[in-house]
Design an enzyme around this catalytic site. Structure first.
Site, PDB file in Angstrom:
ATOM      1  N   LYS A 113      33.684  36.627  33.075  1.00 27.12           N
ATOM      2  CA  LYS A 113      32.373  37.591  32.646  1.00 27.12           C
ATOM      3  C   LYS A 113      32.098  37.592  31.700  1.00 27.12           C
ATOM      4  O   LYS A 113      31.137  37.905  31.089  1.00 27.12           O
ATOM      5  CB  LYS A 113      32.352  38.136  34.077  1.00 27.12           C
ATOM      6  CG  LYS A 113      33.019  39.215  34.121  1.00 27.12           C
ATOM      7  CD  LYS A 113      32.562  39.808  35.865  1.00 27.12           C
ATOM      8  CE  LYS A 113      33.113  40.858  36.411  1.00 27.12           C
ATOM      9  NZ  LYS A 113      33.446  41.661  37.677  1.00 27.12           N
ATOM     10  N   LYS A 164      42.064  44.932  26.882  1.00 26.63           N
ATOM     11  CA  LYS A 164      41.060  45.438  26.229  1.00 26.63           C
ATOM     12  C   LYS A 164      40.610  46.309  25.895  1.00 26.63           C
ATOM     13  O   LYS A 164      39.945  46.847  24.568  1.00 26.63           O
ATOM     14  CB  LYS A 164      40.613  46.040  27.565  1.00 26.63           C
ATOM     15  CG  LYS A 164      40.125  45.470  29.264  1.00 26.63           C
ATOM     16  CD  LYS A 164      38.597  45.755  29.636  1.00 26.63           C
ATOM     17  CE  LYS A 164      38.578  45.269  30.598  1.00 26.63           C
ATOM     18  NZ  LYS A 164      38.103  46.101  31.858  1.00 26.63           N
ATOM     19  N   LYS A 200      40.958  32.502  31.371  1.00 27.25           N
ATOM     20  CA  LYS A 200      41.144  31.976  32.602  1.00 27.25           C
ATOM     21  C   LYS A 200      39.317  32.394  32.851  1.00 27.25           C
ATOM     22  O   LYS A 200      39.059  32.624  31.325  1.00 27.25           O
ATOM     23  CB  LYS A 200      41.544  34.031  33.036  1.00 27.25           C
ATOM     24  CG  LYS A 200      40.610  34.955  32.963  1.00 27.25           C
ATOM     25  CD  LYS A 200      41.442  35.952  33.768  1.00 27.25           C
ATOM     26  CE  LYS A 200      40.576  37.160  33.573  1.00 27.25           C
ATOM     27  NZ  LYS A 200      40.447  38.048  33.762  1.00 27.25           N
TER      28      LYS A 200
HETATM   29  P1  TYM Z   1      37.410  42.021  38.670  1.00 28.34           P
HETATM   30  O1  TYM Z   1      36.360  42.443  38.659  1.00 28.34           O
HETATM   31  O2  TYM Z   1      38.064  41.772  37.172  1.00 28.34           O
HETATM   32  O3  TYM Z   1      37.356  40.440  39.128  1.00 28.34           O
HETATM   33  C1  TYM Z   1      37.563  40.665  40.991  1.00 28.34           C
HETATM   34  C2  TYM Z   1      38.102  39.994  41.594  1.00 28.34           C
HETATM   35  O4  TYM Z   1      38.466  38.480  41.094  1.00 28.34           O
HETATM   36  C3  TYM Z   1      39.380  38.350  40.626  1.00 28.34           C
HETATM   37  N1  TYM Z   1      39.048  36.848  39.217  1.00 28.34           N
HETATM   38  C4  TYM Z   1      39.293  35.817  39.747  1.00 28.34           C
HETATM   39  N2  TYM Z   1      40.695  34.804  40.532  1.00 28.34           N
HETATM   40  C5  TYM Z   1      40.409  33.892  39.393  1.00 28.34           C
HETATM   41  N3  TYM Z   1      39.801  33.061  38.797  1.00 28.34           N
HETATM   42  C6  TYM Z   1      39.021  33.960  37.979  1.00 28.34           C
HETATM   43  N4  TYM Z   1      38.950  33.524  36.449  1.00 28.34           N
HETATM   44  C7  TYM Z   1      39.079  35.259  38.662  1.00 28.34           C
HETATM   45  N5  TYM Z   1      38.527  36.160  37.308  1.00 28.34           N
HETATM   46  C8  TYM Z   1      38.927  37.316  38.798  1.00 28.34           C
HETATM   47  C9  TYM Z   1      39.769  39.341  40.599  1.00 28.34           C
HETATM   48  O5  TYM Z   1      42.351  39.131  40.329  1.00 28.34           O
HETATM   49  C10 TYM Z   1      39.371  39.605  41.401  1.00 28.34           C
HETATM   50  O6  TYM Z   1      40.530  39.412  42.280  1.00 28.34           O
HETATM   51  N6  TYM Z   1      40.659  45.434  38.572  1.00 28.34           N
HETATM   52  C11 TYM Z   1      40.067  44.749  39.383  1.00 28.34           C
HETATM   53  C12 TYM Z   1      39.266  45.518  40.309  1.00 28.34           C
HETATM   54  C13 TYM Z   1      39.454  46.683  41.720  1.00 28.34           C
HETATM   55  C14 TYM Z   1      40.480  46.219  42.520  1.00 28.34           C
HETATM   56  C15 TYM Z   1      40.958  47.655  43.494  1.00 28.34           C
HETATM   57  C16 TYM Z   1      40.595  44.837  43.221  1.00 28.34           C
HETATM   58  C17 TYM Z   1      39.265  48.061  41.200  1.00 28.34           C
HETATM   59  N7  TYM Z   1      40.256  48.329  42.275  1.00 28.34           N
HETATM   60  C18 TYM Z   1      41.998  47.345  44.192  1.00 28.34           C
HETATM   61  C19 TYM Z   1      41.874  45.189  44.304  1.00 28.34           C
HETATM   62  C20 TYM Z   1      42.002  46.213  44.588  1.00 28.34           C
HETATM   63  C21 TYM Z   1      39.225  44.028  38.993  1.00 28.34           C
HETATM   64  O7  TYM Z   1      38.854  44.322  37.436  1.00 28.34           O
HETATM   65  O8  TYM Z   1      38.926  42.899  39.037  1.00 28.34           O
END
Ligand code: TYM
Length: 334
Positions: free
Chosen positions: A198, A112, A195
Site C-alpha cells: 500500500k 522504514k 512485494k
Molecule cells: P500489514 O498491515 O502490513 O499487512 C497485513 C497482512 O497482510 C499481509 N500482506 C501480504 N501478504 C501477501 N502479499 C503481500 N504483498 C502482502 N502485503 C501484506 C501481511 O503479511 C499481513 O499478514 N505487523 C503487521 C500487523 C500486525 C500483526 C500483529 C500481524 C500487528 N500485530 C499480530 C499478526 C499478528 C503488519 O504490518 O501487517
C-alpha cells in the site's frame, strides 16, 4: 480451545496482497478447531505519522474490509487494538524483556527507518514488542500472516521463550506462524522483485480493495510481463518472476494450484492469460468492494461491532495480563 490471532494495520488502503495473504485466509480459518481473534492494529499504524481524520476513516475501512472478505464478527472476535488496553500494557512489559539489539535487526525497521534511524519514533523501533503483545495477550498458538511478517513472528517466539526462561514459568506459548498457500507474497504488478504494497508510490503496482472493475482490468492489462508463452508447469516459470506472480494470483483467486492453472494456459501468451486473470479478479473482488461500501454507509454500526468485539477481546486478555503481572511480581489492586 486453541486460539488464532492476526492483525492488519489501518495505515492505507488495503491491497490484493492483504486480501490473498491475510483476509481471505482469516475468513477460511473461522469455524475450525481454533477460536479466531482478528485485530485492526491502530497503535501500530501511529508509529509513523497518521492524519487523525484520515486514520479514523481507515480504521472503519479496515473493519469493513474484514467483514466484506468474510470475517464474521460473531464467529470471530473482531476489534480495534487501542480499545483493549491490555495490548499497550503487555507491550510495556515486553519492552523490559526484549533486547534493543533484537529490534535494530528487524529488516522492516531498517527499511522504514532508512538512513534516518535516529529520527524515527521510538514506537517504530519497539513495534515488534507490541506485535508480540498482541499475540501473546491471547496466548495465541498460531498466527496467519504473509511472508513479510515472518521475522516479527520469530521475535515473538524469542520474547515468549525469554519470558518463560527468565521467570521460570511455562506461561506463553511458542507461537507457530501460518504462512501457507501460493499468495503469501503477492508481488508488485510493475516489478516482480518487490512485494505489492500500500505504500508503493505507483498505484499501478497494486490492486486496491476499493478499485472498480475497469481499474482492475486496466492494471492487469498493463502489468509487466515477458513475451514468452506460458509453460505447462510452474517449474518452467523459474526465472520469470512477473509471470509467476500473475499465475499465483490467478491460482489464489480461484483456489487452484498454479499447475492446474497452467495446465489450461500451456503454450498461450499473456494476450490470452491477462483477460482471463482480469475476469477472475473482478469476479472475486467486485462483491468485496460492494460489501465494503455497504458497511461504510453506516459508520455507527461499524463502531458498535468494534465495541462489542473489544468487550469480548478484553474478557480473554485481562486474565492473561493479570497473570503476567503476578508472575513478574507486580502488585495488583486487591
Ligand atoms: P500489514 O498491515 O502490513 O499487512 C497485513 C497482512 O497482510 C499481509 N500482506 C501480504 N501478504 C501477501 N502479499 C503481500 N504483498 C502482502 N502485503 C501484506 C501481511 O503479511 C499481513 O499478514 N505487523 C503487521 C500487523 C500486525 C500483526 C500483529 C500481524 C500487528 N500485530 C499480530 C499478526 C499478528 C503488519 O504490518 O501487517
Amino acid at each position: 480451545r486453541p486460539r488464532i490471532f492476526s492483525g492488519i494495520q489501518p495505515s492505507g488502503g488495503l491491497t490484493l496482497g492483504n486480501y490473498l495473504g491475510a483476509l481471505k485466509r482469516f475468513a477460511a480459518l473461522q469455524g475450525g478447531e481454533a477460536e479466531t481473534v482478528y485485530c485492526i492494529v491502530d497503535l501500530h499504524a501511529i508509529t509513523v505519522w497518521q492524519d487523525p481524520e484520515g486514520l479514523r476513516q481507515r480504521i472503519r475501512e479496515a473493519a469493513a474490509a474484514f467483514m466484506a472478505a468474510g470475517v464474521d464478527p460473531e464467529q470471530s472476535v473482531l476489534f480495534n487494538q487501542s480499545q483493549v488496553s491490555a495490548h499497550a500494557e503487555m507491550a510495556w512489559l515486553f519492552n523490559t524483556v526484549a533486547r534493543v539489539g533484537w529490534m535494530y535487526r528487524m529488516t522492516q525497521f531498517k527499511d522504514k527507518a532508512g538512513k534516518n534511524a535516529e529520527n524515527v519514533s521510538l514506537g517504530l523501533l519497539a513495534y515488534p514488542a507490541l506485535m508480540a503483545a498482541d499475540i501473546l495477550t491471547y496466548q495465541a498458538t498460531a498466527v496467519p500472516v504473509g511472508e513479510d511478517q515472518k521475522q516479527h513472528l520469530e521475535l515473538t517466539r524469542d520474547i515468549a521463550a525469554k519470558f518463560n526462561h527468565d521467570y521460570g514459568v511455562n506461561h506463553f506459548p511458542i507461537t507457530e506462524p501460518l504462512i501457507e498457500g501460493v499468495a503469501t507474497r503477492v508481488m508488485s504488478l510493475r516489478d516482480g522483485s518487490k512485494k505489492m504494497s500500500k505504500s508503493d508510490p505507483s498505484d499501478a503496482s497494486r490492486i486496491n480493495l476499493t478499485d472498480d472493475a475497469d481499474t482492475i482490468a486496466q492494471k492487469i492489462r498493463k502489468a509487466r510481463t515477458d513475451a514468452d508463452p506460458l509453460p505447462g508447469q510452474v517449474d518452467g516459470l523459474k526465472d520469470r518472476p512477473e509471470a509467476r506472480n500473475l499465475v499465483n494470483i490467478f491460482a489464489a483467486l480461484t483456489d487452484e494450484t498454479p499447475d492446474a492453472v497452467l495446465a489450461r494456459f500451456e503454450g498461450q501468451g499473456f494476450g490470452a492469460f491477462k483477460p482471463a486473470l482480469a475476469e477472475v479478479a473482478v469476479e472475486a473482488m467486485a462483491p468485496i468492494t460492494r460489501r465494503m461500501t455497504e458497511y461504510l454507509a453506516d459508520p455507527a454500526q461499524i463502531d458498535a461491532i468494534l465495541a462489542r468485539g473489544a468487550d469480548r477481546a478484553d474478557a480473554i486478555a485481562t486474565p492473561i495480563l493479570d497473570r503476567t503481572k503476578d508472575i513478574m511480581g507486580l502488585l495488583r489492586r486487591p
